[in-house]
Design an enzyme around this catalytic site. Structure first.
Site, PDB file in Angstrom:
ATOM      1  N   TRP A  65       3.223 -16.486   9.379  1.00 16.91           N
ATOM      2  CA  TRP A  65       2.009 -16.863   8.646  1.00 16.91           C
ATOM      3  C   TRP A  65       1.371 -15.674   7.944  1.00 16.91           C
ATOM      4  CZ3 TRP A  65       2.079 -21.724   7.911  1.00 16.91           C
ATOM      5  CH2 TRP A  65       2.649 -22.564   8.885  1.00 16.91           C
ATOM      6  N   ARG A  76       2.465 -10.637   0.971  1.00 16.66           N
ATOM      7  CA  ARG A  76       2.005 -11.249   2.218  1.00 16.66           C
ATOM      8  C   ARG A  76       1.958 -12.754   2.057  1.00 16.66           C
ATOM      9  NH1 ARG A  76      -2.718  -7.026   4.272  1.00 16.66           N
ATOM     10  NH2 ARG A  76      -1.293  -5.232   4.177  1.00 16.66           N
ATOM     11  N   HIS A 102       2.965  -3.752   3.148  1.00 16.79           N
ATOM     12  CA  HIS A 102       2.190  -2.574   2.754  1.00 16.79           C
ATOM     13  C   HIS A 102       3.193  -1.510   2.329  1.00 16.79           C
ATOM     14  CE1 HIS A 102       2.167  -2.366   7.427  1.00 16.79           C
ATOM     15  NE2 HIS A 102       3.343  -2.039   6.966  1.00 16.79           N
ATOM     16  N   ALA A 140      -3.790   9.450   6.942  1.00 19.90           N
ATOM     17  CA  ALA A 140      -3.236   8.546   5.943  1.00 19.90           C
ATOM     18  C   ALA A 140      -4.346   7.629   5.470  1.00 19.90           C
ATOM     19  CB  ALA A 140      -2.079   7.732   6.523  1.00 19.90           C
ATOM     20  N   GLN A 174      -0.447  -1.704  -3.578  1.00 19.49           N
ATOM     21  CA  GLN A 174      -1.155  -0.756  -2.730  1.00 19.49           C
ATOM     22  C   GLN A 174      -0.832   0.657  -3.176  1.00 19.49           C
ATOM     23  OE1 GLN A 174      -0.266  -0.828   1.445  1.00 19.49           O
ATOM     24  NE2 GLN A 174      -2.119  -1.997   1.890  1.00 19.49           N
ATOM     25  N   VAL A 228      -3.258   4.365  13.087  1.00 24.83           N
ATOM     26  CA  VAL A 228      -4.113   5.561  13.060  1.00 24.83           C
ATOM     27  C   VAL A 228      -5.043   5.584  14.270  1.00 24.83           C
ATOM     28  CG1 VAL A 228      -4.105   5.898  10.553  1.00 24.83           C
ATOM     29  CG2 VAL A 228      -5.782   4.342  11.577  1.00 24.83           C
TER      30      VAL A 228
HETATM   31  C1  2NL Z   1      -6.160  -0.679   4.131  1.00 23.24           C
HETATM   32  C2  2NL Z   1      -5.850   0.307   5.183  1.00 23.24           C
HETATM   33  C3  2NL Z   1      -4.404   2.091   5.744  1.00 23.24           C
HETATM   34  C4  2NL Z   1      -2.765   3.627   6.461  1.00 23.24           C
HETATM   35  C5  2NL Z   1      -3.154   2.612   5.638  1.00 23.24           C
HETATM   36  C6  2NL Z   1      -0.764   4.785   7.245  1.00 23.24           C
HETATM   37  C7  2NL Z   1       0.566   5.030   6.987  1.00 23.24           C
HETATM   38  C8  2NL Z   1       1.298   5.736   7.893  1.00 23.24           C
HETATM   39  C9  2NL Z   1       0.737   6.196   9.044  1.00 23.24           C
HETATM   40  C10 2NL Z   1      -0.569   5.917   9.253  1.00 23.24           C
HETATM   41 CL1  2NL Z   1       2.949   6.038   7.611  1.00 23.24          CL
HETATM   42  N1  2NL Z   1      -1.305   5.220   8.379  1.00 23.24           N
HETATM   43  N2  2NL Z   1      -1.472   4.104   6.342  1.00 23.24           N
HETATM   44  C11 2NL Z   1      -3.670   4.160   7.377  1.00 23.24           C
HETATM   45  C12 2NL Z   1      -4.929   3.620   7.475  1.00 23.24           C
HETATM   46  C13 2NL Z   1      -5.320   2.571   6.658  1.00 23.24           C
HETATM   47  O1  2NL Z   1      -4.713   1.063   4.894  1.00 23.24           O
HETATM   48  O2  2NL Z   1      -7.063  -1.430   4.280  1.00 23.24           O
HETATM   49  N3  2NL Z   1      -5.401  -0.702   3.047  1.00 23.24           N
HETATM   50  C14 2NL Z   1      -5.623  -1.599   1.965  1.00 23.24           C
END
Ligand code: 2NL
Length: 347
Positions: free
Chosen positions: A156, A199, A173, A310, A213, A256
């Site tokens: 889903w 998605r 993502h 990140a 993204q 994270v």
């Molecule tokens: C959101 C939040 C996020 C990340 C993406 C990430 C990637 C790796 C390791 C750790 Cl390889 N983190 N990416 C981290 C925090 C938030 O996106 O709302 N995006 C639209």
């Protein structure tokens, strides 16, 4: 008989004057100077002329033939000249007219935003990398500390590719490419990863089943949350205006720890509260955090030595915020009334 010669002469010269086209001239030539033309007829009739008049008659006909031939050539030159000047006038090209503008394509607003954002990060020392849209479940989830039974992994939320071997998905993502980058390189790592994601969504004004993204990643010794704050503040000010205030609040993402939500003061009401910021004065533009130690371990980095952060943001959302686009579906309907507004050349 010489009366007849003179009569034909008068008639031929009058008709020649009338002939005003190449075709009419050719007809005239056939009629008078052709093999069965009037002049040939006149020559043949010499037998009906009394013998003593024949030399004079013959001379008269020959003289007429020469005269008509000369006049014909003269007239032909005249007609050709006037036909040419008529054609030149009719087919003239006005080389001073401005050219018709060619249809030119423009870049899609999402492409423009990807370039704008990645350029900002490139100048801050981040390299742009891109990767596959079809991914293994391992890169899309496991390596990111998203367990097998996490709701994001069910049918889903994620679009699955039918496979009887490894789990294969359309990436939800761009993080898989950051995992791949870390697997291949040793720190320091500083990359931004733009790209299309998928998605399983109920489509509405803010959700599409595919979207874009941009994620960023910095891993090295001594990387801290302070570097994250400084980098994101600089980015937000370059994209949304130098006067922007920024806000960090706690949030949760499995990959994270700690996780944050990053917001800027609303550039439409300057924090007063309006429709765009829904009265809060703040606009959330991305999620971020310190890369989870388990994620570092998964790519073979020692979390005692290396730290990193990140972030991830939705590209359509950025365009919607920056230009006041009310509905995400507008990006994928190919409607030039919408798309042309992002391209000077098309507007
Ligand atoms: C959101 C939040 C996020 C990340 C993406 C990430 C990637 C790796 C390791 C750790 Cl390889 N983190 N990416 C981290 C925090 C938030 O996106 O709302 N995006 C639209």
């Amino acid at each position: 008989m010489s009366g007849e010669v003179e009569r034909i002469r008068q008639q031929a010269l009058a008709e020649l004057q009338q002939a005003s086209s190449t075709t009419a001239l050719a007809e005239w030539h056939g009629r008078y100077l052709g093999r069965r033309g009037e002049l040939t007829q006149l020559m043949r009739r010499i037998s009906q002329v009394p013998p003593e008049e024949r030399p004079a008659y013959g001379q008269a006909v020959n003289a007429l033939k020469e005269e008509l031939t000369a006049r014909f050539e003269q007239r032909e030159a005249e007609v050709k000249r006037s036909e040419l000047s008529q054609r030149l006038a009719a087919e003239a090209v006005d080389v001073t007219l401005p050219g018709r503008p060619a249809d030119v394509a423009g870049l899609h607003p999402v492409t423009q935003m990807i370039r704008e954002v990645t350029t900002i990060f490139n100048h801050l020392g981040f390299q742009t990398v891109e990767g596959p849209e079809v991914e293994y479940g391992y890169y899309a989830f496991d390596a990111l500390n998203i367990p097998q039974d996490h709701p994001a992994r069910d049918v889903w939320d994620t679009i699955f590719i039918v496979s009887d071997q490894k789990e294969i998905v359309l990436r939800p993502h761009t993080s898989p490419m950051q995992i791949r980058t870390m697997e291949r390189r040793q720190p320091p790592v500083r990359v931004v990863v733009p790209g299309r994601c998928y998605r399983f969504e109920a489509v509405d004004a803010t959700h599409e089943w595919h979207f874009h993204q941009i994620e960023g990643l910095a891993v090295d010794e001594h990387i801290t949350m302070a570097d994250l704050k400084g980098t994101l503040a600089e980015f937000a000010r370059q994209l949304f205006g130098q006067e922007r205030k920024v806000r960090f609040r706690c949030d949760y993402f499995p990959f994270v720890e700690p996780g944050v939500d990053f917001a800027i003061d609303c550039m439409f009401c300057r924090g007063e509260g309006c429709r765009v910021c829904k009265g809060t004065g703040w606009i959330e533009i991305l999620g971020a955090g310190m890369v989870h130690p388990q994620v570092l371990r998964n790519v073979g980095y020692d979390p005692e030595r290396y730290t990193g952060w990140a972030f991830g943001m939705g590209v359509e959302r950025l365009v919607m915020l920056k230009y006041g686009v009310p509905d995400i579906r507008l990006f994928y309907q190919g409607d030039l009334r919408f798309l042309a507004q992002f391209n000077r050349a098309l507007a």
